[in-house]
Each structure stands twice: as structure tokens, then as C-alpha cells.
Design a protein around this motif. Sequence first.
Motif, PDB file in Angstrom:
ATOM      1  N   VAL A 119       0.837  -1.200   0.000  1.00  0.00           N
ATOM      2  CA  VAL A 119       0.000   0.000   0.000  1.00  0.00           C
ATOM      3  C   VAL A 119       0.880   1.263   0.000  1.00  0.00           C
ATOM      4  O   VAL A 119       0.585   2.266  -0.684  1.00  0.00           O
ATOM      5  CB  VAL A 119      -0.953  -0.004   1.217  1.00  0.00           C
TER       6      VAL A 119
ATOM      7  N   GLY B 260       1.855   2.768  -3.200  1.00  0.00           N
ATOM      8  CA  GLY B 260       0.856   3.391  -4.054  1.00  0.00           C
ATOM      9  C   GLY B 260      -0.246   2.493  -4.550  1.00  0.00           C
ATOM     10  O   GLY B 260      -1.084   2.913  -5.359  1.00  0.00           O
ATOM     11  N   VAL B 261      -0.276   1.240  -4.072  1.00  0.00           N
ATOM     12  CA  VAL B 261      -1.347   0.327  -4.487  1.00  0.00           C
ATOM     13  C   VAL B 261      -2.535   0.509  -3.558  1.00  0.00           C
ATOM     14  O   VAL B 261      -2.371   0.493  -2.333  1.00  0.00           O
ATOM     15  CB  VAL B 261      -0.867  -1.141  -4.466  1.00  0.00           C
ATOM     16  N   ARG B 262      -3.724   0.669  -4.127  1.00  0.00           N
ATOM     17  CA  ARG B 262      -4.914   0.884  -3.312  1.00  0.00           C
ATOM     18  C   ARG B 262      -5.240  -0.389  -2.526  1.00  0.00           C
ATOM     19  O   ARG B 262      -5.201  -1.500  -3.066  1.00  0.00           O
ATOM     20  CB  ARG B 262      -6.100   1.260  -4.189  1.00  0.00           C
ATOM     21  N   ALA B 263      -5.560  -0.225  -1.227  1.00  0.00           N
ATOM     22  CA  ALA B 263      -5.904  -1.367  -0.382  1.00  0.00           C
ATOM     23  C   ALA B 263      -7.081  -2.117  -0.985  1.00  0.00           C
ATOM     24  O   ALA B 263      -8.026  -1.513  -1.497  1.00  0.00           O
ATOM     25  CB  ALA B 263      -6.245  -0.890   1.029  1.00  0.00           C
ATOM     26  N   GLY B 264      -7.001  -3.429  -0.921  1.00  0.00           N
ATOM     27  CA  GLY B 264      -8.069  -4.247  -1.473  1.00  0.00           C
ATOM     28  C   GLY B 264      -7.514  -5.432  -2.244  1.00  0.00           C
ATOM     29  O   GLY B 264      -6.369  -5.865  -2.023  1.00  0.00           O
TER      30      GLY B 264
ATOM     31  N   GLU C 186      -6.226  -5.826  -5.136  1.00  0.00           N
ATOM     32  CA  GLU C 186      -4.994  -5.656  -5.884  1.00  0.00           C
ATOM     33  C   GLU C 186      -3.769  -5.887  -5.005  1.00  0.00           C
ATOM     34  O   GLU C 186      -2.742  -6.419  -5.463  1.00  0.00           O
ATOM     35  CB  GLU C 186      -4.938  -4.253  -6.499  1.00  0.00           C
ATOM     36  N   VAL C 187      -3.866  -5.498  -3.735  1.00  0.00           N
ATOM     37  CA  VAL C 187      -2.754  -5.747  -2.814  1.00  0.00           C
ATOM     38  C   VAL C 187      -2.526  -7.257  -2.669  1.00  0.00           C
ATOM     39  O   VAL C 187      -1.384  -7.735  -2.704  1.00  0.00           O
ATOM     40  CB  VAL C 187      -3.032  -5.112  -1.432  1.00  0.00           C
TER      41      VAL C 187
ATOM     42  N   SER D 172       2.119  -1.617 -13.823  1.00  0.00           N
ATOM     43  CA  SER D 172       1.971  -0.265 -14.343  1.00  0.00           C
ATOM     44  C   SER D 172       2.044  -0.251 -15.860  1.00  0.00           C
ATOM     45  O   SER D 172       1.302   0.459 -16.539  1.00  0.00           O
ATOM     46  CB  SER D 172       3.057   0.649 -13.758  1.00  0.00           C
TER      47      SER D 172
END
Length: 400
Positions: free
Chosen positions: A352, A355-359, A361-362, A396
Motif C-alpha cells: 500500500v 501506491g497500491v490501493r488497499a483491497g 490488488e494488494v 503499471s
Amino acid sequence: MTERLPETAWARRGDLAALVAALDPQAQGNCRWVGGVVRDTILGLEPKDIDMATTLVPDETARRLTDAGIKVVPTGIAHGTVTAVLPGGPVEITTLRRDVSTDGRHATVAFSAEWHDDAARRDFTINALYADPQTLAVYDYHGGLGDLADRRVRFIGDARQRIREDFLRILRYFRFQTRFGSLPADEEAESAVSELAPGLKGLSRERVGWELMNLLGLPDPAPTVRRMAELGVLEQILPEADPAGLAALSALVTHERTSGIKGDALRRLAALLPASTAVAEQVASRLRLSFAQRKRLSSSAARESSAADARALAYRIGMEEAHDRLLLNGADVAPLAGWDVPRFPLKGGEVVARGVRAGPEVARVLRAVEERWVTEQFPDAARVSALLDEILAHTSARGD
């Protein structure tokens, strides 16, 4: 063979001398060591348990011990047994008995003052040996000393009668044959266990499971288990076993030995069974195995047909279950020697922070890094950070 016990450390224990002094202060010979402790000492083995037989009734045994300041537990008072709790370990003390009636599972007994009566109700000649605690003289009423010398496991008296008194003696016979016997085995014993094997179905599953697991835990049970199959005994307690399982057990025992891994009863049970989770669960339920044992047996049933990377496997399923699967597959377990399963060093918060949004994708990023980490044989934290960079750059670039 000797008619006296050899000098041994356990017989010189001070707490045992105090026990004997409490029960037989005038050396009248009213108590003797009995069974496995005598047998194993004669064979030069370290006894697991120390048992004593006595002409004293249980209440008198307990009174004398209590008067001497020895703690007493009435572990089997209805059958004449109390346990003396000593600093060096407990000693079961049982009043001499004779059988009044039996039903194949339980015996009704009466107390006796005759050593012959007590010896006659025991299962095998090598278990009906007694020793005087003061002189170490051995008392043998049924030729047990000769049978020990010849490595022969023989029922006392009529083998069929002994088995009908308690059908579990069939499995005890094979366990003792594995430990102390040699070939050719006693003909009367083999004939009797084969004829009366169906009686095993009337026993509690716990008793059968306990005896089977003890047999499989011995150094090399494979020849005995094969003989059990030939005599029609194995199918009564483990019908799921087949010729392929017998061969697998023999191969496993050899692989354990050459790998320097201690033999394991549950792993050997798995070898006897087909690689089917459903069968493993069925057997585990029938034998009343513990939850942990059931889990291991099911895991072993899911073993791969080809050897997996040992350390990767241990990381995913645990060290114990990895050993099971690898050994059952005949694979090399050397990579696990002296190795501890590492913990994955990357946490979700670190992802997180990049820069990765919590949820979800993490979690996806963590799984991707972890998979690379395992594939690369668990590199250090610096490499894990570099792997995270690679995974995030790839993500990315895809525009995820």
C-alpha cells in the motif's frame, strides 16, 4: 538362558528399593517384577514400563504404600491394579489373578494367591516371566526363557483359547512377532490367528487402531504386515490395503532408513492406502484417529505422482506433511535437513505504501511476489524488495 536378571540400572533405583521394602518388609516373596520389564532386561533392552505383581489384595497394597509415604493412584482397582507414583516413574502393581469368564473383549477375574494362576492367564510365554526384586531370580512357568532364546512368539496353552479370551491378542501377536520373533513363526499361532481373524470385527475401533499404529511404528513392520495379509488378518482391519500398498510400505521403510528419517506409523499407514483423500478420511474415521492425524493422512493421500521441490513443498504445506509426501514418492528429503521454513517477509502495508490501493490488488501483488520468492528459493529481503519493484512495474506497464 539366564535364570537371573542381569545387573541393570533400573533394578538399583532407590525408589524401587523403597517400594519393595514397603510391600515386603520381611522378604516373604509376596511381590515380583513381571512381564515386559523382565523380558526386555533379559534381552538387554531398556524397559519402557515397570510392572509388579503381588499376592497382596489391592487394599492392602495401597495401605502399605500409603503408610510408607508413597503416593498411590487406584488406576484399575476393579481389576486389582494400583499405581505407585515414584520419583523415577510410576509402577503398576497388580494382584495375582485368574480368569473366571471371558467374552472375547473383557475378562471377569478373581484374585489369586498362586503365581501359576497369574502366569496362565497371560498371552505369550515371553510375557509370563517374573523376577524376585531382591535376588533377581527369574520364574518361568511356560517356557518363556527358551522362547526368548529361540526368538519364538508362542501363546500360553491353547492358542485358540487365548485368542477367544481377547481377540485383540491377534494383533498383539503380530506386534510381538515383529519385535521379538523370527522365521519360521510358530505354526499353531499362525493357524489360530488366521482361523479366528474375523473376531477382530467385534473389537472397538480405538483398540484396533491403537494396536495397528503401534505395530506400524516399529522399525520394520513390512514383512509382518505382508504376513498378516497372507493369513487373512489385514483385510479384517484394513480392507483398503492391497498388494500395491504392501509394496509401497516396504519401499517406504527402506527409503526412511536410507534417508536417516525416523519411521512414522501414520506415514506408513498412508503407504498402505491408495492415493485417495476419500479413502484416507474413511480409514481415519474408522480407526478413530485424532483431528491432526486425519489431516496428515488426507494430505498424504493427495501426494503428487512426481517429486516436487522439497523446500517449496514444505513452505506450502508444512515440514511434517512435506516429509510424508516426499518419502511416499521416494523423493529426496535431504534439502529439508537443518532447514527451517521461512516466513514471507513482505506485508500488505508495504505494498500500500508503494501506491497500491488497499483491497484485492494488494493481495494479487503479494501472491505474485510470493510465487517468485518461492521459485527463487526464498531470497533475502533486498531481493524481495526488488521483486516487488518488478511486479509493480509490470502492473503499471499493463495499465492495471
